[in-house]
Design a protein around this motif. Structure first.
Motif, PDB file in Angstrom:
ATOM      1  N   ALA A 164       0.119  38.480  49.790  1.00  0.00           N
ATOM      2  CA  ALA A 164       0.304  38.774  48.360  1.00  0.00           C
ATOM      3  C   ALA A 164      -1.013  39.196  47.726  1.00  0.00           C
ATOM      4  CB  ALA A 164       0.867  37.551  47.638  1.00  0.00           C
ATOM      5  N   PRO A 213       1.584  34.155  53.750  1.00  0.00           N
ATOM      6  CA  PRO A 213       2.225  34.840  52.603  1.00  0.00           C
ATOM      7  C   PRO A 213       1.265  35.004  51.424  1.00  0.00           C
ATOM      8  CG  PRO A 213       3.598  33.058  53.418  1.00  0.00           C
ATOM      9  CD  PRO A 213       2.301  32.935  54.125  1.00  0.00           C
ATOM     10  N   ALA A 214       0.446  33.978  51.165  1.00  0.00           N
ATOM     11  CA  ALA A 214      -0.482  34.065  50.036  1.00  0.00           C
ATOM     12  C   ALA A 214      -1.532  35.143  50.287  1.00  0.00           C
ATOM     13  CB  ALA A 214      -1.155  32.714  49.802  1.00  0.00           C
ATOM     14  N   PHE A 227      -2.140  41.021  41.023  1.00  0.00           N
ATOM     15  CA  PHE A 227      -1.320  40.313  40.057  1.00  0.00           C
ATOM     16  C   PHE A 227      -2.148  39.279  39.339  1.00  0.00           C
ATOM     17  CE2 PHE A 227      -0.566  36.414  42.559  1.00  0.00           C
ATOM     18  CZ  PHE A 227      -0.905  36.854  43.817  1.00  0.00           C
ATOM     19  N   TRP A 241      -0.964  43.067  46.430  1.00  0.00           N
ATOM     20  CA  TRP A 241      -0.665  43.242  45.007  1.00  0.00           C
ATOM     21  C   TRP A 241      -1.864  42.854  44.170  1.00  0.00           C
ATOM     22  CZ3 TRP A 241       3.455  41.388  48.042  1.00  0.00           C
ATOM     23  CH2 TRP A 241       4.641  42.136  47.976  1.00  0.00           C
TER      24      TRP A 241
END
Lengths: 376, 298, 318
Positions: free
Chosen positions: B116, B112-113, B122, B120
């Motif tokens: 992400a 998941p990291a 972010f 994205w």
């Protein structure tokens, strides 16, 4: 009922000095069932516009409303829109059949039995001429075939809005013409509100109920194909439509005549138009010009020497040098091949004033607004 | 004139496959590369030979002897255990469990990291990635010493759980960095298409993005397993006898005092080296990208 | 055809898709912005867990914590003064630096050479290329064990093959450091080679063909075209190698345990002796923290060099 309204939408990519303004205060409203075309060169923000409607990019200002409902914060899968991506975005690990079945299996576009799925897919693929490819994987298809699968993935499902991003761009010329003719006949297209993006003016003119011309993220003009063609709002739109491009001349008033191209061009000054400083730009489409004897005082006249004659099938394209050896400009004329002009010959060109566009004067390279036609 | 020499001369020929002509330079080049492989492979060949020697031959440096496979049996049996006070078979099993556990945790936490960070932009994502990378380069002892104290108070000293936890320093940066580069290579429009087909973000990720980075996941997982397996300092300090791993067990055979068993040492080394070698050969195609943390895409 | 496809949602279906009206599910902006953070939460938690240990270690450096002193007290910068005033620390820093520079240098030159040779795609190259990575995949500590057996003066194969007799000691005071570097070269040269080889194979062919038609020499093409384009790949390899060398432990530890004397005591081995052998946690942590600072500064510097090279290579390749 599914109208789409795009209310003052703006979108910037990146930030700081590298920020790129993709959409600038775009304001459009598309009626239910309308086939709406967005025309613009690459980089004009067309894809961003479609993705804003789809909810795939977040707009930073403004709102998109579908059927009157604000789409603020609504996930793409709750918007009931379908999109054909320019990159196709076919699932590489799935066959053509499974790609097409994907929207039918999600449960958000209705419930379909295996048999119903098969029927829908067969119907769509037959229409698109890809029914023999169902078992293939995307990597085994030509670009043109992939593009039709991407289109099929849209048409196979019911949706409130179809978003089509250059869906014909990778087809060969013949197939593109055929598909263009067929696209509008498709029942699903005529029933569903469609937002169609293209850089091809012929597609835009042929398909659009209305057309919006986009330039650098701004809407320059919105209108029916007739309006856009007859009354382009500025030189940018005029140049965007038509191949070869419209001919533009700088002209100056002298008495009750406008003259340009070193005196080789002249026409009566339009009394109904205000020309600031007595200067203007005159636009003449290559196909509107006729070769032959002068056509009377109520017409635009041009005289020049044919420097190049190219045959385009039934038609010929002539480059005519007007205005002498040095200060001369080339005019492009498309005429019947039986016009008979040869390279090196002096020819007369004329066209009725109703087909002459008058634009405001401006520095070279800058687009200027249309003031009106040379005749009312 | 130049055309007569053909489109491929000099370096272009060096760069493109298919050169066949024998020149003095090509002979020197062939000999040079051969010399490297002799140097590179000889220690491995020697290890295999030594592992196959019986006790009488073990101190000889001859290449001709009557081979035996008994040493592997000895290493894995009670006798090996008596000699080194380490149960080598148990250590192998512990290593497998430690590494598999560590990789599994890294995948669950890291995928998941990586997604992400790949999808994205972010705030803090670059910091997060840099922090991961810094673990790769940080001297292990910097955390081992406090962990040694912490583990003793928490009661996870000399346990598999403790090893799985500390091995995250090895496996996690690999998994996150490699997978981020795979996610970045994947067109986001595929997931966008799935969203418009009516799938939620979770399902778009699980059914579209994840299957397409499967080669990356396999490569990252296996490479992380290899490096976890090869790690020495963590088990050396943070385990004692209950959770001893292969790398520590192999060195026990060198442990001085009394008689030396070179053949047994070689056999143990071979057993400990084999799993990473086999795994490495299966993921060779993805190795460069993994070893460079995604920086070099082959 | 009879089947109607596409079009508006058939009325008999229970309004799938967009519900219309006020019932449309919405996700507030803050929750959309939070998405990547939520996905990163487990990883961040794990990192915090590790950083916790790290900061604990940093905390040790201002204590006098040791196995013999389980109730430590604050001592300020005493450990730093002690370590920095210790000739052994500087000695091990020198050993580490020499090791890192020599090993990285030799591995880079050899690795690039091997990559160039393998790129010729000869029969020998193709046969062995798959085996290139084998030393790299063996645990460094096991590589150390293998070489320790081979280095053995009496029974080792090296002295026998090279006819050095049983008195030649590879791990003697004068030779031990270079022998450990030799083992490092054996393990890690393939790392440089496969990275550079991948780089060479990804280079565009056109510039070489163009300058070939222009009649450029091999050396000119290598220096002016190939090297600038390969530079980022070489740098990635150099950075990884140099950084790893600074904290070298495994193979050296098993070969020499830092000896004879302190001739091969690298920084991490020195720290090991302080904190694990002598059980002086605070002093060992100080050792490590100083090494960590060196690694950190070097990393920052090398990464900025890499960034510049990549930009230049992008220009050269275009």
């Amino acid at each position: 009922m599914a109208s789409v309204s795009i209310d003052h939408v703006s979108k910037t990519y990146g930030s700081g000095s590298s920020a790129v303004r993709a959409l600038e205060d775009v304001d459009l409203s598309i009626e239910d069932g309308e086939f709406f075309v967005v025309l613009g060169p690459s980089g004009a923000g067309k894809t961003t516009l479609l993705k804003s409607v789809a909810g795939l990019v977040e707009v930073e200002a403004g709102d998109v409303r579908i059927d009157g409902t604000s789409m603020e914060g609504v996930e793409p899968y709750h918007r009931n829109v379908a999109m054909a991506f320019e990159s196709y975005a076919l699932y590489p690990q799935k066959t053509v059949f499974d790609n097409l079945a994907s929207p039918l299996r999600s449960g958000r576009t209705g419930r379909y039995s295996a048999e119903q799925q098969r029927q829908r897919i067969e119907a769509v693929t037959t229409t698109l001429g890809i029914d023999h490819l169902l078992k293939r994987f995307p990597r085994e298809l030509s670009n043109g075939q992939r593009q039709r699968v991407a289109l099929g993935r849209v048409l196979v499902r019911p949706a409130d809005v179809y978003l089509l991003d250059e869906p014909l761009s990778h087809l060969d010329a013949k197939l593109r013409a055929a598909m263009r003719a067929e696209l509008k006949q498709l029942g699903e297209m005529s029933r569903t509100t469609s937002l169609y993006v293209t850089h091809d003016y012929q597609e835009a003119l042929a398909l659009g109920d209305r057309i919006a011309v986009l330039r650098s993220g701004r809407v320059v003009q919105v209108g029916t194909p007739e309006q856009i063609w007859r009354e382009p709002v500025d030189t940018f739109v005029a140049k965007a439509l038509g191949q070869p491009e419209i001919n533009l001349f700088e002209v100056e008033a002298s008495g009750d005549r406008l003259r340009g191209a070193g005196g080789a061009l002249e026409l009566p000054a339009p009394a109904h138009l205000e020309l600031p400083g007595g200067r203007a730009r005159v636009g003449v489409r290559p196909r509107d010009l006729a070769l032959g004897a002068p056509g009377g005082a109520d017409a635009l006249h041009l005289r020049g020497r044919v420097v190049l004659a190219e045959r385009l099938g039934r038609l010929m394209e002539f480059s005519v040098r007007v205005g002498g050896q040095d200060g001369g400009e080339d005019v492009i004329v498309v005429a019947d091949s039986d016009a008979g002009a040869r390279e090196g010959e002096l020819v007369d060109l004329h066209l009725p004033l109703t087909n002459v566009h008058v634009f405001a004067a401006g520095p070279a390279g800058e687009e200027t607004v249309r003031l009106g036609g040379a005749a009312r | 004139m130049l055309r007569e020499r053909g489109p491929e001369v000099a370096l272009a020929r060096e760069l493109t496959p298919g050169q066949k002509r024998v020149t003095p330079a090509s002979v020197v080049a062939d000999l040079a590369i051969l010399a490297w492989f002799v140097f590179s492979l000889f220690p491995l060949v020697w290890m295999v030979l030594l592992a196959l020697k019986n006790d009488a031959d073990q101190t000889s440096t001859y290449f001709r002897f009557s081979p035996t496979t008994a040493n592997f049996g000895t290493v894995l049996s009670q006798r090996g255990q008596d000699l080194t006070s380490v149960d080598f078979g148990q250590a192998m099993l512990t290593s497998v469990l430690n590494c598999a556990g560590a990789v599994l945790v890294s995948l669950v936490v890291g995928i998941p990291a990586a997604y992400a960070a790949g999808r994205w932009k972010f705030k803090g994502s670059e910091d997060l990635m840099f922090q991961m990378l810094s673990f790769r380069f940080a001297p292990e002892l910097m955390v081992i010493v406090p962990l040694f104290v912490i583990y003793n108070t928490l009661g996870v000293f000399d346990t598999k759980l403790g090893m799985v936890w500390v091995l995250q320093l090895v496996t996690m940066p690999l998994v996150v960095w490699i997978l981020r580069s795979y996610f970045q290579d994947l067109s986001p429009e595929l997931e966008q298409a799935a969203l418009l087909d009516g799938y939620t973000r979770r399902r778009a990720f699980l059914t579209v993005a994840l299957p397409l980075v499967r080669p990356g996941i396999a490569a990252a997982a296996l490479l992380a397993f290899i490096f976890a397996w090869n790690n020495y300092l963590f088990p050396l300090i943070l385990t004692d006898s209950a959770a001893t791993t292969v790398t520590v067990a192999v060195t026990k055979y060198l442990g001085g005092g009394g008689q030396a068993y070179y053949n047994l040492t070689a056999a143990a080394a071979l057993l400990g080296a084999l799993p990473p070698l086999v795994l490495a050969l299966t993921i060779q195609r993805y190795l460069v990208r993994g070893l460079s943390f995604g920086a070099v895409k082959a | 055809m009879a089947t109607t496809v596409g079009g508006r949602t058939p009325p008999q279906q229970s309004s799938p898709g967009r519900a219309g009206g006020a019932g449309v599910p919405r996700v507030p902006a803050w929750r959309r912005k939070l998405r990547p953070y939520l996905l990163s939460v487990p990883a961040v938690a794990l990192i915090i867990g590790i950083l916790y240990a790290f900061f604990y270690g940093v905390y040790y450096t201002v204590l006098n914590y040791a196995a013999t002193n389980p109730n430590p007290s604050f001592v300020g910068f005493e450990n730093y003064a002690s370590v920095l005033g210790d000739a052994l620390f500087w000695r091990s820093a020198g050993v580490t630096l020499l090791y890192a520079v020599a090993a990285t240098g030799i591995e880079t030159v050899l690795g690039v050479a091997i990559a160039l040779l393998l790129n010729r795609s000869t029969l020998i190259g193709k046969t062995f290329e798959r085996l290139l990575i084998l030393p790299l995949m063996i645990a460094p500590v096991i590589a150390g064990v293998i070489w320790k057996l081979m280095f053995n003066p009496q029974f080792g194969v090296l002295n026998h093959v090279f006819g050095l007799g049983s008195t030649f000691d590879w791990l003697s005071k004068d030779r031990a450091l270079w022998s450990t570097i030799l083992v490092d070269v054996w393990i890690y040269t393939p790392f440089v080679a496969i990275l550079v080889l991948a780089g060479i194979r990804s280079l565009p062919k056109e510039p070489f063909e163009a300058s070939d038609v222009d009649g450029a020499s091999w050396f000119y093409m290598f220096r002016r075209l190939m090297l600038p384009m390969m530079w980022p790949y070489i740098l990635v390899a150099v950075i990884f190698r140099f950084m790893d060398c600074l904290k070298v432990f495994d193979a050296v530890f098993v070969l020499t345990a830092g000896g004879p004397g302190v001739t091969t005591t690298t920084l991490q081995i020195g720290a090991f002796e302080d904190s694990i052998t002598n059980l002086n946690y605070s002093r060992g942590s100080t050792y490590m923290f100083l090494l960590w600072i060196i690694v950190f500064i070097t990393a920052r510097y090398l990464v900025s060099v890499l960034g510049k090279a990549q930009r230049r290579a992008a220009g050269a390749g275009a």
